[in-house]
Design a protein around this motif. Structure first.
Motif, PDB file in Angstrom:
ATOM      1  N   LYS A  18       0.836  -1.204   0.000  1.00 38.64           N
ATOM      2  CA  LYS A  18       0.000   0.000   0.000  1.00 38.64           C
ATOM      3  C   LYS A  18       0.873   1.258   0.000  1.00 38.64           C
ATOM      4  N   ASP A  19       1.955   1.206   0.761  1.00 37.30           N
ATOM      5  CA  ASP A  19       2.862   2.357   0.835  1.00 37.30           C
ATOM      6  C   ASP A  19       4.214   1.855   1.333  1.00 37.30           C
ATOM      7  N   SER A  20       5.260   2.545   0.931  1.00 40.81           N
ATOM      8  CA  SER A  20       6.595   2.220   1.439  1.00 40.81           C
ATOM      9  C   SER A  20       7.450   3.477   1.340  1.00 40.81           C
ATOM     10  N   PHE A  21       8.486   3.507   2.131  1.00 39.93           N
ATOM     11  CA  PHE A  21       9.449   4.616   2.046  1.00 39.93           C
ATOM     12  C   PHE A  21      10.804   4.095   2.508  1.00 39.93           C
ATOM     13  N   PHE A  22      11.856   4.760   2.053  1.00 39.67           N
ATOM     14  CA  PHE A  22      13.206   4.366   2.455  1.00 39.67           C
ATOM     15  C   PHE A  22      13.620   5.157   3.698  1.00 39.67           C
ATOM     16  N   LYS A  23      14.391   4.501   4.536  1.00 43.06           N
ATOM     17  CA  LYS A  23      14.882   5.156   5.760  1.00 43.06           C
ATOM     18  C   LYS A  23      16.328   4.690   5.979  1.00 43.06           C
ATOM     19  N   PHE A  24      17.261   5.592   5.800  1.00 44.25           N
ATOM     20  CA  PHE A  24      18.674   5.224   5.929  1.00 44.25           C
ATOM     21  C   PHE A  24      19.259   5.814   7.216  1.00 44.25           C
ATOM     22  N   THR A  25      20.068   5.009   7.861  1.00 46.84           N
ATOM     23  CA  THR A  25      20.720   5.444   9.101  1.00 46.84           C
ATOM     24  C   THR A  25      22.174   5.765   8.772  1.00 46.84           C
ATOM     25  N   ILE A  26      22.536   7.037   8.897  1.00 56.62           N
ATOM     26  CA  ILE A  26      23.894   7.417   8.486  1.00 56.62           C
ATOM     27  C   ILE A  26      24.589   8.246   9.566  1.00 56.62           C
ATOM     28  N   ASP A  27      25.910   8.317   9.458  1.00 56.90           N
ATOM     29  CA  ASP A  27      26.706   9.081  10.415  1.00 56.90           C
ATOM     30  C   ASP A  27      27.566  10.088   9.655  1.00 56.90           C
ATOM     31  N   SER A  28      28.223  10.967  10.397  1.00 60.26           N
ATOM     32  CA  SER A  28      28.953  12.044   9.729  1.00 60.26           C
ATOM     33  C   SER A  28      30.078  11.505   8.846  1.00 60.26           C
ATOM     34  N   LYS A  29      30.681  10.379   9.232  1.00 62.42           N
ATOM     35  CA  LYS A  29      31.765   9.815   8.412  1.00 62.42           C
ATOM     36  C   LYS A  29      31.214   9.372   7.049  1.00 62.42           C
ATOM     37  N   LEU A  30      30.069   8.710   7.062  1.00 62.88           N
ATOM     38  CA  LEU A  30      29.469   8.229   5.803  1.00 62.88           C
ATOM     39  C   LEU A  30      28.971   9.405   4.956  1.00 62.88           C
ATOM     40  N   VAL A  31      28.429  10.424   5.638  1.00 65.16           N
ATOM     41  CA  VAL A  31      27.970  11.625   4.929  1.00 65.16           C
ATOM     42  C   VAL A  31      29.106  12.192   4.087  1.00 65.16           C
ATOM     43  N   ASN A  32      30.304  12.182   4.661  1.00 64.78           N
ATOM     44  CA  ASN A  32      31.458  12.778   3.976  1.00 64.78           C
ATOM     45  C   ASN A  32      32.184  11.805   3.047  1.00 64.78           C
ATOM     46  N   SER A  33      31.626  10.618   2.864  1.00 62.78           N
ATOM     47  CA  SER A  33      32.304   9.672   1.956  1.00 62.78           C
ATOM     48  C   SER A  33      31.300   9.115   0.945  1.00 62.78           C
ATOM     49  N   THR A  34      30.752   7.941   1.198  1.00 63.95           N
ATOM     50  CA  THR A  34      29.995   7.242   0.150  1.00 63.95           C
ATOM     51  C   THR A  34      28.467   7.278   0.296  1.00 63.95           C
ATOM     52  N   ALA A  35      27.955   8.013   1.278  1.00 65.90           N
ATOM     53  CA  ALA A  35      26.509   7.945   1.547  1.00 65.90           C
ATOM     54  C   ALA A  35      25.673   8.224   0.303  1.00 65.90           C
ATOM     55  N   ILE A  36      25.966   9.297  -0.408  1.00 61.83           N
ATOM     56  CA  ILE A  36      25.103   9.654  -1.540  1.00 61.83           C
ATOM     57  C   ILE A  36      25.172   8.595  -2.649  1.00 61.83           C
ATOM     58  N   ASP A  37      26.361   8.034  -2.888  1.00 63.31           N
ATOM     59  CA  ASP A  37      26.463   6.997  -3.934  1.00 63.31           C
ATOM     60  C   ASP A  37      25.708   5.733  -3.523  1.00 63.31           C
ATOM     61  N   GLU A  38      25.852   5.357  -2.279  1.00 63.44           N
ATOM     62  CA  GLU A  38      25.168   4.143  -1.799  1.00 63.44           C
ATOM     63  C   GLU A  38      23.643   4.308  -1.867  1.00 63.44           C
ATOM     64  N   ILE A  39      23.164   5.459  -1.394  1.00 71.35           N
ATOM     65  CA  ILE A  39      21.714   5.697  -1.387  1.00 71.35           C
ATOM     66  C   ILE A  39      21.180   5.769  -2.824  1.00 71.35           C
ATOM     67  N   SER A  40      21.925   6.416  -3.701  1.00 71.37           N
ATOM     68  CA  SER A  40      21.484   6.531  -5.099  1.00 71.37           C
ATOM     69  C   SER A  40      21.417   5.167  -5.758  1.00 71.37           C
ATOM     70  N   ASP A  41      22.414   4.320  -5.519  1.00 71.55           N
ATOM     71  CA  ASP A  41      22.412   2.978  -6.122  1.00 71.55           C
ATOM     72  C   ASP A  41      21.166   2.197  -5.710  1.00 71.55           C
ATOM     73  N   ILE A  42      20.802   2.304  -4.441  1.00 74.96           N
ATOM     74  CA  ILE A  42      19.659   1.530  -3.922  1.00 74.96           C
ATOM     75  C   ILE A  42      18.328   2.094  -4.401  1.00 74.96           C
ATOM     76  N   THR A  43      18.222   3.418  -4.417  1.00 74.76           N
ATOM     77  CA  THR A  43      16.898   4.019  -4.662  1.00 74.76           C
ATOM     78  C   THR A  43      16.642   4.408  -6.118  1.00 74.76           C
ATOM     79  N   SER A  44      17.681   4.439  -6.954  1.00 76.84           N
ATOM     80  CA  SER A  44      17.470   4.932  -8.331  1.00 76.84           C
ATOM     81  C   SER A  44      16.413   4.152  -9.118  1.00 76.84           C
ATOM     82  N   PRO A  45      16.219   2.832  -8.893  1.00 72.51           N
ATOM     83  CA  PRO A  45      15.135   2.170  -9.627  1.00 72.51           C
ATOM     84  C   PRO A  45      13.733   2.560  -9.129  1.00 72.51           C
ATOM     85  N   HIS A  46      13.655   3.318  -8.036  1.00 75.44           N
ATOM     86  CA  HIS A  46      12.346   3.602  -7.414  1.00 75.44           C
ATOM     87  C   HIS A  46      12.151   5.112  -7.302  1.00 75.44           C
TER      88      HIS A  46
END
Ligand code: SF4
Length: 252
Positions: free
Chosen positions: A174-202
């Motif tokens: 019926k409904d869904s949403f993504f929820k990612f748990t991130i920290d400042s280290k990930l924010v400054n490294s691969t967070a955006i690439d990882e999130i984009s890879d997972i969510t780009s098909p949706h």
């Protein structure tokens, strides 16, 4: 039969339904252990690393879990709880990983009963388990918070990311949403690439990011960078209200 580690009435602290009065059912066992989230705990005299719900993940705590094997009496018990509350709250089925039990007769019958009462149900899942929506159609009427784990969880990519399972939930629920748990280290490294890879098909899905933290202290260390990250990329910021208010107390 499924294992219940705790049940309680509280306010949802995270994601799309943050702030909503909710009745929580927390199942026992998980198919991941997420040692990278930095929660330290001791079980059977051994010190371990895990996530903030380690007590529902590590089988060392199993003796404290309750077996639920009678759907009708548990549904009756829930109705009594709702009578005490005075209205029908949102239901959150969390874990551990609750979808480990999605084919379990008892859990399914309870979910089916609650759907028929008209309750809103959210499953909080790591999104690694492919649900059989054909044989278990009540799940089509439920909501899924897809808390897909990133590299900071300490889990291998092949274990924590299952694109087919994610697509199945996004396309059939019926409904869904993504929820990612991130920290400042990930924010400054691969967070955006990882999130984009997972969510780009949706493309139409809503994406929430929230700071890592099993305590107020750890949230305070990560919240500002996650806040700014959300502004930069157009994601929704999710706080963790229950930890802000109650810190490390369980069952709230
Ligand atoms: S998937 Fe969730 S419940 Fe399971 S170990 Fe990781 S953070 Fe904990």
């Amino acid at each position: 039969m499924f294992y219940l580690t705790e049940e309680f009435f509280s306010i949802q602290g995270e994601g799309k339904y943050a702030g909503v009065p909710s009745y929580f059912l927390r199942t026992g066992e998980c198919n991941l252990s997420c040692p990278g989230f930095g929660a330290k705990y001791i079980v059977d005299g051994i010190e371990k690393d895990g996530c903030d719900t380690y007590f529902a993940v590590d089988k060392g705590f199993k003796r404290a879990w309750k077996k639920i094997d009678d759907a009708e009496s548990f549904t009756k018990h829930l109705k009594e709880k709702f009578d005490e509350i005075g209205y029908l709250p949102h239901i959150v089925i969390t874990g551990g990983e609750p979808l480990l039990y999605h084919r379990d007769d008892t859990l399914y019958a309870i979910v089916d009963n609650l759907v028929n009462f008209g309750l809103d149900i959210t499953f909080e899942t790591n999104g690694t388990i492919e649900i059989d929506f054909e044989d278990y159609p009540a799940y089509r009427e439920t909501i899924f918070a897809l808390s897909i784990k990133l590299t900071n969880s300490g889990e291998e990519g092949s274990k924590r990311i299952k694109p087919k399972a994610i697509a199945n939930i996004v396309n059939h629920s019926k409904d869904s949403f993504f929820k990612f748990t991130i920290d400042s280290k990930l924010v400054n490294s691969t967070a955006i690439d990882e999130i984009s890879d997972i969510t780009s098909p949706h493309k139409g899905s809503t994406i929430y990011c929230m700071p890592v933290g099993e305590s107020r202290d750890t949230i305070w260390r990560n919240d500002k960078s996650v806040f700014e990250f959300c502004m930069k990329y157009g994601f929704f910021y999710s706080d963790r209200l229950h930890i802000r208010v109650f810190d490390t107390t369980q069952g709230v």
